[in-house]
Each structure stands twice: as C-alpha cells, then as structure tokens.
Design a protein around this motif. Structure first.
Motif, PDB file in Angstrom:
ATOM      1  N   MET A   1      96.107  64.088   8.238  1.00  0.00           N
ATOM      2  CA  MET A   1      95.760  65.492   8.326  1.00  0.00           C
ATOM      3  C   MET A   1      94.922  65.866   7.105  1.00  0.00           C
ATOM      4  N   PRO A   2      93.882  66.667   7.292  1.00  0.00           N
ATOM      5  CA  PRO A   2      93.036  67.054   6.152  1.00  0.00           C
ATOM      6  C   PRO A   2      93.777  67.949   5.154  1.00  0.00           C
ATOM      7  N   ARG A   3      93.351  67.869   3.914  1.00  0.00           N
ATOM      8  CA  ARG A   3      93.915  68.692   2.838  1.00  0.00           C
ATOM      9  C   ARG A   3      92.877  69.729   2.433  1.00  0.00           C
ATOM     10  N   TYR A   4      93.340  70.969   2.265  1.00  0.00           N
ATOM     11  CA  TYR A   4      92.470  72.072   1.875  1.00  0.00           C
ATOM     12  C   TYR A   4      92.980  72.664   0.563  1.00  0.00           C
ATOM     13  N   PHE A   5      92.037  73.063  -0.288  1.00  0.00           N
ATOM     14  CA  PHE A   5      92.339  73.613  -1.601  1.00  0.00           C
ATOM     15  C   PHE A   5      91.884  75.062  -1.632  1.00  0.00           C
ATOM     16  N   PHE A   6      92.767  75.951  -2.106  1.00  0.00           N
ATOM     17  CA  PHE A   6      92.540  77.388  -2.083  1.00  0.00           C
ATOM     18  C   PHE A   6      92.349  77.879  -3.517  1.00  0.00           C
ATOM     19  N   HIS A   7      91.092  78.103  -3.903  1.00  0.00           N
ATOM     20  CA  HIS A   7      90.758  78.535  -5.261  1.00  0.00           C
ATOM     21  C   HIS A   7      90.421  80.026  -5.250  1.00  0.00           C
ATOM     22  N   THR A   8      91.090  80.779  -6.123  1.00  0.00           N
ATOM     23  CA  THR A   8      90.863  82.220  -6.193  1.00  0.00           C
ATOM     24  C   THR A   8      89.858  82.526  -7.294  1.00  0.00           C
ATOM     25  N   HIS A   9      88.765  83.192  -6.931  1.00  0.00           N
ATOM     26  CA  HIS A   9      87.722  83.602  -7.874  1.00  0.00           C
ATOM     27  C   HIS A   9      87.858  85.102  -8.104  1.00  0.00           C
ATOM     28  N   ILE A  10      88.121  85.477  -9.360  1.00  0.00           N
ATOM     29  CA  ILE A  10      88.226  86.892  -9.736  1.00  0.00           C
ATOM     30  C   ILE A  10      87.223  87.105 -10.859  1.00  0.00           C
ATOM     31  N   GLY A  11      86.082  87.667 -10.517  1.00  0.00           N
ATOM     32  CA  GLY A  11      85.011  87.795 -11.512  1.00  0.00           C
ATOM     33  C   GLY A  11      84.612  86.403 -11.986  1.00  0.00           C
ATOM     34  N   ALA A  12      84.614  86.194 -13.305  1.00  0.00           N
ATOM     35  CA  ALA A  12      84.248  84.894 -13.874  1.00  0.00           C
ATOM     36  C   ALA A  12      85.442  83.945 -13.952  1.00  0.00           C
ATOM     37  N   ASP A  13      86.633  84.428 -13.641  1.00  0.00           N
ATOM     38  CA  ASP A  13      87.843  83.602 -13.719  1.00  0.00           C
ATOM     39  C   ASP A  13      88.104  82.892 -12.395  1.00  0.00           C
ATOM     40  N   VAL A  14      88.649  81.678 -12.496  1.00  0.00           N
ATOM     41  CA  VAL A  14      89.020  80.916 -11.309  1.00  0.00           C
ATOM     42  C   VAL A  14      90.454  80.432 -11.476  1.00  0.00           C
ATOM     43  N   VAL A  15      91.264  80.714 -10.470  1.00  0.00           N
ATOM     44  CA  VAL A  15      92.624  80.179 -10.419  1.00  0.00           C
ATOM     45  C   VAL A  15      92.567  79.032  -9.417  1.00  0.00           C
ATOM     46  N   SER A  16      92.650  77.802  -9.939  1.00  0.00           N
ATOM     47  CA  SER A  16      92.485  76.609  -9.105  1.00  0.00           C
ATOM     48  C   SER A  16      93.774  76.205  -8.413  1.00  0.00           C
ATOM     49  N   ASP A  17      93.611  75.583  -7.280  1.00  0.00           N
ATOM     50  CA  ASP A  17      94.710  75.006  -6.507  1.00  0.00           C
ATOM     51  C   ASP A  17      94.574  73.489  -6.627  1.00  0.00           C
ATOM     52  N   PRO A  18      95.281  72.857  -7.565  1.00  0.00           N
ATOM     53  CA  PRO A  18      95.102  71.425  -7.798  1.00  0.00           C
ATOM     54  C   PRO A  18      95.743  70.521  -6.753  1.00  0.00           C
ATOM     55  N   ARG A  49      92.581  95.049  -8.824  1.00  0.00           N
ATOM     56  CA  ARG A  49      91.894  93.897  -9.408  1.00  0.00           C
ATOM     57  C   ARG A  49      91.498  92.868  -8.347  1.00  0.00           C
ATOM     58  N   LEU A  50      92.371  92.655  -7.371  1.00  0.00           N
ATOM     59  CA  LEU A  50      92.115  91.611  -6.379  1.00  0.00           C
ATOM     60  C   LEU A  50      91.135  92.017  -5.282  1.00  0.00           C
ATOM     61  N   MET A  51      90.856  93.287  -5.144  1.00  0.00           N
ATOM     62  CA  MET A  51      89.923  93.704  -4.090  1.00  0.00           C
ATOM     63  C   MET A  51      88.518  93.157  -4.315  1.00  0.00           C
ATOM     64  N   THR A  52      88.218  92.713  -5.518  1.00  0.00           N
ATOM     65  CA  THR A  52      86.909  92.097  -5.786  1.00  0.00           C
ATOM     66  C   THR A  52      86.990  90.574  -5.801  1.00  0.00           C
ATOM     67  N   ALA A  53      88.188  90.029  -5.564  1.00  0.00           N
ATOM     68  CA  ALA A  53      88.382  88.576  -5.614  1.00  0.00           C
ATOM     69  C   ALA A  53      87.925  87.921  -4.309  1.00  0.00           C
ATOM     70  N   CYS A  54      87.772  86.598  -4.378  1.00  0.00           N
ATOM     71  CA  CYS A  54      87.383  85.817  -3.216  1.00  0.00           C
ATOM     72  C   CYS A  54      88.186  84.521  -3.222  1.00  0.00           C
ATOM     73  N   LEU A  55      88.722  84.150  -2.082  1.00  0.00           N
ATOM     74  CA  LEU A  55      89.434  82.885  -1.947  1.00  0.00           C
ATOM     75  C   LEU A  55      88.446  81.865  -1.381  1.00  0.00           C
ATOM     76  N   VAL A  56      88.172  80.825  -2.152  1.00  0.00           N
ATOM     77  CA  VAL A  56      87.237  79.785  -1.734  1.00  0.00           C
ATOM     78  C   VAL A  56      88.059  78.577  -1.313  1.00  0.00           C
ATOM     79  N   VAL A  57      87.893  78.169  -0.070  1.00  0.00           N
ATOM     80  CA  VAL A  57      88.640  77.048   0.482  1.00  0.00           C
ATOM     81  C   VAL A  57      87.719  75.827   0.529  1.00  0.00           C
TER      82      VAL A  57
END
Length: 85
Positions: A1-18, A49-57
C-alpha cells in the motif's frame, strides 16, 4: 500500500510528517487531509492562524499528490454560505 506524508505549511514554517500513513490511493489521502485539517480547526485558538495554512500531501517518491488549503476544509452552515440564496 502506498505511503503518504502530510506536511503542514504555515507561512514560512513547515511542520513535517516524517513517518507518513499507508493509504489505499490518492482519494484516501484527500479524505485523510480533510479530516486532519478539520480536527486541527476544532480548537478555536488555532483557527485564525491555521486559516492561511496548507496541507501538502506527498508520496513515497517525494512527489506532491495534492495541496489542501485549510480554508477549503471549512464548511459553513447553510445560513452563512454566501453561495446559497
């Protein structure tokens, strides 16, 4: 099964999903992204704060599968939906 990583971008900050999550396909990744965003937005302290965030998969190969702006996961009640007449 494929693995997906969910990284949250908030402005210049990134919360990575390792570790990522194994899901059946990109549609399941979209559903997980929507659930993740809605869960994060349940906390009123995070909403502004999160209304401007983006989740990059991304997939195992590092390719972007989808970009999901947090603002698109918000569901307005019918009386507040500007598209309804």
């Amino acid at each position: 099964m494929p693995r997906y990583f969910f990284h949250t971008h908030i402005g210049a900050d990134v919360v990575s999903d390792p570790t990522g999550t194994e899901l059946r396909d990109p549609d399941a990744a979209w559903e997980m992204a929507q659930e993740t965003i809605r869960a994060a937005l349940r906390n009123p302290q995070n909403q502004a704060r999160l209304m401007t965030a983006c989740l990059v998969v991304m997939d195992d190969d590092g390719e972007v599968v989808l970009e999901f702006p947090f603002s698109e996961a918000v569901v307005l009640p019918p009386s507040e939906d500007p598209t309804r007449h």
